[in-house]
Design an enzyme around this catalytic site. Sequence first.
Site, mmCIF file in Angstrom:
data_model
loop_
_atom_site.group_PDB
_atom_site.id
_atom_site.type_symbol
_atom_site.label_atom_id
_atom_site.label_comp_id
_atom_site.label_asym_id
_atom_site.label_seq_id
_atom_site.Cartn_x
_atom_site.Cartn_y
_atom_site.Cartn_z
ATOM 1 C CB CYS A 1 21.447 62.307 102.694
ATOM 2 S SG CYS A 1 21.151 61.065 101.413
ATOM 3 C CB CYS B 1 26.503 55.879 102.710
ATOM 4 S SG CYS B 1 26.261 57.494 101.945
#
Length: 381
Positions: free
Chosen positions: A120, A217
């Site tokens: 990410c 997440c």
Amino acid sequence: MPKDTDIPLNSLGFAKPVSQTRVVVAMSGGVDSSVVAAQLAEEGYDVVGVTLQLYDHGAALAKKGACCAGRDIHDARRVAEEMGFPHYVLDYENTFREAVIDEFADSYLGGATPVPCIRCNERVKFKDLLETAKDLDADCMATGHYIQRMVGSNGAELHSAADANRDQSYFLFSTTAEQLDYLRFPLGHLASKAETRALAAKYGLSVADKPDSQDICFVPDGNYAAVIEKLRPGAAEPGDIVGQDGTVLGQHRGVIHYTIGQRRGLGIGGLGDPLYVVKLDVNTKQVIVGPKSMLATRTVPVREINWLGDAPFDSQAEWHIGVKVRSTRPPTEAIVRPISATEATVELLTPQEGISPGQACVFYDQDSSRIFGGGWIWRGQ
């Protein structure tokens, strides 16, 4: 009109007044990035807050313990309002799925133990978001990561955070030299997270007491297997748990439910010495178990290397440095032998247990806090 050379460098390293220095702050909605934005705004910088919506807003609203969810977008926007700077939300759901979530699922199905937070940072935050910051004519982009950027004789260098307990260098090893030129990490020098929360209280931020995010997440409850089954229906096919000699010792409910080094939950107790998962064979749907001694690894193949040293990586036969093969372990002495500019064989002077393909191998200077980059562990023992 004074020349640039006559103007002292501001706190972000630019020879210009703070009011004329634009900085995009990547805001997750947590206390760390909120403090960065508030601090820079108070110092007088031209701050622009940007938050990425990485996955379904509606589904995310009620989830706690994860970053970039709906509630966090609200918190980031509120901090921007409190401190008086503009804030934008960018929809990166498709990018995030393609660059991070899909690879996570495929890697897991391949028997690897991926680290999606690194991808990410590499593929979304420090690539697409960084380009967006440049499009906004920002002089730099700042984040709330606990890591330090220092300027050496050959340019910007990456260094561990002052607080070893908060250091995020393992997750940022793939930051390139070019990205490092543009990035700033204002929290890296702080001695503890308590200092960050004290600053949040000082600025009167509504997130001052907000808990830290703990989970990936898109895996907010830590249940990796459930996420994989949702992304790849039919992935959790049952198979055999076998010993190192091929003897069937039991059954499992899907390779995706197991990780290298796992001992508990195998359902094969009463067989003498404790047994650990030593290998996952996706093709045969086998979970291979063995004694703890089989987990010890000395030689680690690494590829996709991002090198942050001063001399080219393959300019010498070997590098004597420290390496981290798990985020929770301290660096250990190693000899790194380049195969090419992006591949190497890492020899650990002290064997390590539980090393798995899909994890990162991060390079550290043994005599300073500097990070020399790292690469990805790519095949099993």
